[in-house]
Structures are given as C-alpha cells and as structure tokens.
Enzyme design. Structure first.
Site, PDB file in Angstrom:
ATOM      1  N   CYS A  59       0.826  -1.208   0.000  1.00 17.91           N
ATOM      2  CA  CYS A  59       0.000   0.000   0.000  1.00 17.91           C
ATOM      3  C   CYS A  59       0.866   1.267   0.000  1.00 17.91           C
ATOM      4  CB  CYS A  59      -0.979  -0.041   1.167  1.00 17.91           C
ATOM      5  SG  CYS A  59      -2.443   0.974   0.909  1.00 17.91           S
TER       6      CYS A  59
ATOM      7  N   HIS B 136      -4.008  -5.073   0.102  1.00 19.59           N
ATOM      8  CA  HIS B 136      -3.687  -5.700   1.389  1.00 19.59           C
ATOM      9  C   HIS B 136      -3.773  -7.219   1.303  1.00 19.59           C
ATOM     10  CE1 HIS B 136      -3.529  -2.151   4.119  1.00 19.59           C
ATOM     11  NE2 HIS B 136      -4.193  -1.611   3.100  1.00 19.59           N
TER      12      HIS B 136
ATOM     13  N   GLU C 288      -3.013  -9.310   3.556  1.00 17.37           N
ATOM     14  CA  GLU C 288      -3.473  -9.860   4.840  1.00 17.37           C
ATOM     15  C   GLU C 288      -4.971  -9.740   5.013  1.00 17.37           C
ATOM     16  OE1 GLU C 288      -3.940  -5.671   5.694  1.00 17.37           O
ATOM     17  OE2 GLU C 288      -2.517  -6.819   4.505  1.00 17.37           O
TER      18      GLU C 288
END
Length: 423
Positions: A311, A395, A397
């Site tokens: 990011c 992202h 995760e």
C-alpha cells in the site's frame, strides 16, 4: 426536569357482546411534556436528527449522531466491504478520513478485542445508513456506539449513504465537516470544509510507533490457514511502521519471520545495522509525497536487502525508484476489488484502501508491473527482480476481506531465501 400535563379526551360508542344496547364511553389521559416545550407538544420518544455533514460542494446532510460529539473535519471516502467494520475503524490508513460504509446495516455484531488492527481508532468519523439497535455475536463485548464514544470518534446514521456515494463517484473524494454543535452555522461548517486539505499533509507521523519493538504473535490457530509447505526456516524482518496493521505482522510471523517494528523516521543506516534478511515497508495514510523522509529511507535500503512494500510502502518504493504517484478520483476502499496477477493470469479478489497510485509510465526500465486492478486498470503491484523488490498496492493480509493474496507472504519468504543463498 419539570413537566406539565397535556390532556387528551377520546369519546366513542361500543356494543357489548350479546346486547343490542349502545354504550357511550370517554377515556382521558395525561402525557407529561418538558416545561421547555412552549408549543405544548410531547417530547418524541425516538432520536431526532441532531448532526450535520457539510460537504465542500455545499451539500448539507442531516443525520442522527452516535459515538462522540463535537465538530470534526476530514476527507469523505466510501468503503464497499460488507463485513469487518471494526478492522476498518482501527486501520491507521484511514487517518484524516470519514469512512462511509455502503453496506446499509452496521453494528450488528458489536465489537470485540480480537478484531483490532491497531492500538486505537485513527479515522475522523464513521458515516452509515442504519445503526443496529441490537448486537448478536458470540465474541461481542460492547456495542459499536459505546466503542466509538470511548475512543472519542464521531459517527452518524440515518443519512442517505447511497446518494453521498454517487456524489463521490461522480465528483471525487470531498472534504466534509461533521458536527453535532448547533451553535455552528452551516456557513461556518462549509467554510471549514473549503479551507482544510488532506493533500500534502504528513499523516504517517501521527500513527507510527515512537520506538522499536519486537512482534511475535502469529495468526491464532483457530483462524489459521495456508499452513503447508513453509519449512522450519526463519527470517529476520524489519518492518517500517507507516501505520501498519497487526494482521500483516501476524501473517509474517505465521510464515516464520522474527519481526522488529521500527518508527517511520527510523534511519536506514540503523536498519541495515540490524542485518535483516528483509525489510517490509507497510501501509499507511495520506499522500506519499508528503513524507520525503520515508522515501529517503527506502532509497537507502533498496538494493542492499530484499524489500516488500504494501500500500503506502508500494507508493514509496515507486517514488524511490524514480516514479511518480498521483491522487485518484475517489480511491479504492473495500474488500471486493478484482486484481489480475500478470505473471500467472490469476484473478484475485482483494482488500484495498488507498487514495493514491503509482504511474507505471514514470518508472525506469527494469521495473515490472505485476498486478493490475481490473476495475480501472491502475497499477496494483510491482517487481524489480535485479534489486529484490516486490510490492502490492492492496492488502494481502485482508482483515477484513478475502485471503486470495495471502500467498504473497510466501513469495517474500522465497525472495529472502534466494538472497541468503546467493550471498
């Protein structure tokens, strides 16, 4: 509170069972009302609109408040995630922003300690259509309203989130002012929205840790996944905290990494003295051009050790390589963005949260675009194999969101493994 009574009189007729006679009846009742109600109208038993969201385009949206009270300014963005509002609330990348949830029903599952993504809520406020009047979840410890009030975060509901979202899609992200203070006029709030700007503001320094610390927690076994084929090898990773989410750290730890988290201003020279196997440049809020010190740290690190940018880290790496970043019209915020991996043709549904992007045309020769966002074709990932660099704009995760991209942590492990073997 002093009160007076307002009398009501109802008259009518009734026919008793098994009787041909009519009976006349009268019912009178008294309703207490506030002594301050000069009109004599009873106080409403439901909440009425007591807040305003004033946007820089001049539109005024009346709503009901929950959470904290006061006046707050921020950039309004919309998030299309259906679940995971607590992870969104605690994502530091939302610093300086009002998050508008397009899913109309928010608060149904309350909040719990396990879903926190950082030490506090950094967003400016929450805008939703309908606030759940009850919670139903086995992990719930408190209501959303109580949670926001404790953290001094403003929220509003009973506002037309669909209409605001369409306005943001057409006009782009807008600065807004949220207020529960009736003493402030609409004109004053509008002036606030038109004199504040998020562009060029260093938001990272306000969300980063202040001193280094070690991270050891892995993804809880109850929620574990992708656990095969990692081997017993461990790697030392230094993670720059530009607003890092805890689940990034958990996933790295689950893949066998020993992690030291350092502040955003940590010198690259000190990082290299730690002799890490790899460096992670994390997610974070705001404009990458507003943090030149972070770009310099990235420049001094690349080429010396494998690096992974997520990011904000992706954008900083883009700038460090000589590329340019730009502000998007309304950004990407949600857990349902399709991304194509250009290396294998695989499409991943991803979780995203960013208002800036890297211009791939500005990057030097040798830098490869590895992922593209299928909604608008923007750059979603980069690689520079000769310098052991890999990045993602979104992202992996998730939290909240799908786990399609979790394997990228394994790719970072492999990048570090190959670098160690060739050293």
């Amino acid at each position: 509170m002093a009160a007076k009574a307002v009398d009501f009189l109802i008259t009518g007729f009734a026919v008793p069972p098994n009787s041909s006679k009519l009976r006349h009846f009268r019912v009178s009742c008294s309703v207490p009302v506030s002594s301050g109600a000069s009109t004599g109208v009873a106080e409403r038993p439901w909440k009425v609109a007591d807040a305003r969201l004033v946007l820089q385009d001049g539109s005024i949206w009346k709503a009901k408040s929950f959470g904290a009270s006061g006046t707050q300014v921020g950039e309004v963005v919309f998030n299309t995630s259906l679940t995971g509002y607590q992870e969104i609330l605690t994502d530091p990348s939302y610093a300086g922003q009002f998050v508008l949830m397009t899913n109309p029903h928010i608060g149904n599952t309350g909040v719990n300690f396990d879903d926190e993504e950082s030490r506090q809520c950094f967003l400016a406020g929450l805008v939703i259509r309908s606030l759940s009047i009850s919670t139903s979840n086995w992990r719930c410890t408190k209501t959303l309203g109580d949670y926001l009030a404790e953290r001094n975060i403003m929220g509003i509901y009973d506002v037309d989130t669909r209409a605001i979202t369409r306005r943001l899609r057409e006009d782009g992200s807008l600065i807004g002012v949220l207020s529960t203070e009736q003493s402030k006029t609409d004109k004053e709030l509008l002036e606030m929205s038109r004199t504040w700007d998020i562009v060029g503001v260093d938001l990272i320094s306000g969300v980063s840790c202040k001193t280094p610390y070690e991270w050891i927690d892995r993804t809880d076994s109850e929620w574990g996944f992708n656990s095969n084929g990692r081997g017993g090898e461990s790697f030392r990773v230094v993670a720059y905290d530009f607003g890092i989410k805890q689940n990034i750290l958990r996933r790295l730890a689950s893949y066998g990494c020993k992690i030291t988290v350092v502040p955003s201003t940590w010198p690259a020279s000190e990082t290299l003295k730690m002799n890490p196997d790899g460096v992670l440049f994390s997610n974070g809020p705001g404009d990458p051009s507003a943090v030149p010190y972070a770009v310099e740290a990235v420049k001094e690190t690349i080429g010396k050790v494998p690096v992974f940018g997520i990011c904000m880290g992706h954008q900083l790496l883009g700038q460090a390589l000589g590329g340019k970043t730009f502000k998007m019209k309304f950004g990407h915020h949600g857990g349902n963005h399709p991304v194509r991996n250009l290396r294998n043709g695989r499409v991943e549904i991803s979780a995203q949260n960013h208002n800036y992007a890297v211009d791939p045309a500005s990057l030097p020769e040798g830098v490869e675009v590895t992922h593209i966002n299928l909604n608008d074709g923007s750059c979603a990932g980069l690689a520079f194999p000769s310098m052991n660099i890999m990045t993602l704009q979104y992202h992996p995760e998730a939290s909240p969101g799908p786990h399609d991209s979790d394997s990228v942590f394994g790719e970072f492990i492999e990048l570090m493994r190959q670098a160690k073997r060739s050293a």
